[in-house]
Scaffold this active site. Structure first.
Site, PDB file in Angstrom:
ATOM      1  N   ASP A   1     -10.965  -6.193  93.215  1.00 39.83           N
ATOM      2  CA  ASP A   1     -10.309  -5.288  92.271  1.00 39.83           C
ATOM      3  C   ASP A   1     -11.361  -4.328  91.732  1.00 39.83           C
ATOM      4  O   ASP A   1     -12.484  -4.254  92.248  1.00 39.83           O
ATOM      5  CB  ASP A   1      -9.614  -6.076  91.156  1.00 39.83           C
ATOM      6  CG  ASP A   1     -10.603  -6.714  90.191  1.00 39.83           C
ATOM      7  OD1 ASP A   1     -11.821  -6.768  90.502  1.00 39.83           O
ATOM      8  OD2 ASP A   1     -10.175  -7.154  89.112  1.00 39.83           O
TER       9      ASP A   1
ATOM     10  N   LYS B   1      -5.484  -6.879  98.416  1.00 40.14           N
ATOM     11  CA  LYS B   1      -6.004  -7.500  97.202  1.00 40.14           C
ATOM     12  C   LYS B   1      -4.994  -8.480  96.621  1.00 40.14           C
ATOM     13  O   LYS B   1      -5.336  -9.622  96.297  1.00 40.14           O
ATOM     14  CB  LYS B   1      -6.332  -6.438  96.149  1.00 40.14           C
ATOM     15  CG  LYS B   1      -6.995  -7.006  94.901  1.00 40.14           C
ATOM     16  CD  LYS B   1      -6.773  -6.149  93.675  1.00 40.14           C
ATOM     17  CE  LYS B   1      -5.405  -6.412  93.066  1.00 40.14           C
ATOM     18  NZ  LYS B   1      -5.217  -5.773  91.755  1.00 40.14           N
TER      19      LYS B   1
END
Length: 267
Positions: free
Chosen positions: A176, A158
Site C-alpha cells: 500500500d 494489493k
C-alpha cells in the site's frame, strides 16, 4: 614525390536494421537492472527482529467480521484511510455481512453508508457487482487464490494479498502507500511501481518474518516513519536506517508496544 593514395569508392558495409525480408530486426534483449538493497541479509534480519519485538502480533486495522466483509473493507480503503472506512462500515456490516444481504441493499443502499468515503459511488457499484459474482460463481464464498480474487470487481493485487494473508493465513506482501514509501525511503527495496516494490521486498525479507512483514511495515510507516515528517527519535531501527532523510542515529528503546485497539487508530 610520393604518389597520393586514392581512396576506394567502396564504402564499409553498414549493419542493417532489417531482416532479409525487409522487416525490422528485433532489438537485442537487454538484461534487467539488478536490484540491490542498501542492507545486508544480517541487517534485514535485525530490522525485522526488532519489529517483531515491538509488535509480536501485528494486525490490520480494518474492522471486519468475516472474509466477505474483509474483502469489501479493503476494496473500500483504496484512496481512503482505515479509520474513515471503519467509521463508514461499522453500521453497514451490522446489517450486511453476507453477499446476499449486501446485494439486497442495492447500490443506493450501500451508497448511503459509504458516502463519506472517497469515490463512494464507483465503490458502491463495485461492491454490488462483487456480491453478484461471489453468489453466481463462488457459491457466496470468498475465493482463496490470487487469480480468483483479482477477478472480483474493485479487487486488485494489493486487496487480494491482504485478504489472502488476513483471512486465509497465506504469507503474502501487500504494497500500500505506507509500504511503498518505506521501501523507497529506507532504500530497502526501491521500485517505481507497487508490483516492483513487492517483487524486491520478497527478495530481501527473511522468510521467518514474511507472514507479518506487511503489517510491520504499514504500522511503522503509519505511526513512526510518517509521510510528511518521519519521527526518527521514536524509531527502533534508527541506527540501521539508510534513509537520506534520517535525523537520528540512536535507536529508540526496543520495548513491546501496547496492544492495538482496532477501530480506534488515528491515521
Amino acid at each position: 614525390m610520393a604518389t597520393p593514395k586514392i581512396r576506394s569508392k567502396t564504402s564499409t558495409p553498414q549493419k542493417s536494421n532489417h531482416t532479409p525480408d525487409g522487416r525490422a530486426a528485433p532489438k537485442p534483449a537487454t538484461k534487467p537492472k539488478r536490484f540491490k538493497s542498501a542492507y545486508t541479509k544480517a541487517e534485514m534480519e535485525e530490522i525485522f527482529r526488532r519489529f517483531s519485538v515491538q509488535r509480536p502480533e501485528p494486525k490490520g486495522e480494518l474492522e471486519h467480521v468475516n472474509p466477505f466483509t474483509l474483502v469489501v473493507a479493503v476494496a473500500l480503503s483504496a484512496q481512503a484511510t482505515d479509520a474513515g472506512v471503519n467509521k463508514a462500515t461499522r453500521a453497514l456490516f451490522k446489517i450486511a455481512d453476507t453477499p446476499e444481504k449486501m446485494l439486497a441493499l442495492g447500490e443506493e443502499g450501500v451508497t448511503q453508508y459509504i458516502k463519506t468515503i472517497g469515490l463512494y459511488r464507483n465503490k458502491a457499484k463495485n461492491v454490488i457487482a462483487l456480491c453478484r459474482m461471489l453468489i453466481d460463481e463462488f457459491g457466496s464464498q470468498v475465493p482463496k487464490t490470487r487469480e480468483e480474487l483479482i477477478r472480483l470487481p474493485g479487487v486488485g493485487r494489493k486487496t487480494a494479498n491482504v485478504v489472502m494473508s488476513m483471512a486465509f493465513g497465506v504469507p503474502t506482501l501487500a504494497v500500500d502507500t505506507h509500504v511503498f514509501r518505506i521501501a523507497n525511503r529506507l532504500l530497502m527495496a526501491p521500485g517505481k511501481t507497487p508490483d516492483e516494490v513487492e517483487e524486491n521486498l520478497l527478495k530481501v525479507i527473511p522468510d521467518q518474518y514474511l507472514f507479518h512483514a506487511h503489517h510491520w511495515l504499514i504500522l511503522h510507516g503509519r505511526y513512526c516513519c510518517k509521510a510528511r515528517k518521519p519521527e526518527c527519535e521514536r524509531c527502533v531501527i534508527a541506527d540501521l536506517c539508510r534513509s537520506p532523510e534520517k535525523t537520528v542515529d540512536v535507536p529508540a528503546a526496543l520495548v513491546e508496544l501496547p496492544q492495538q485497539l482496532i477501530g480506534a487508530a488515528v491515521e
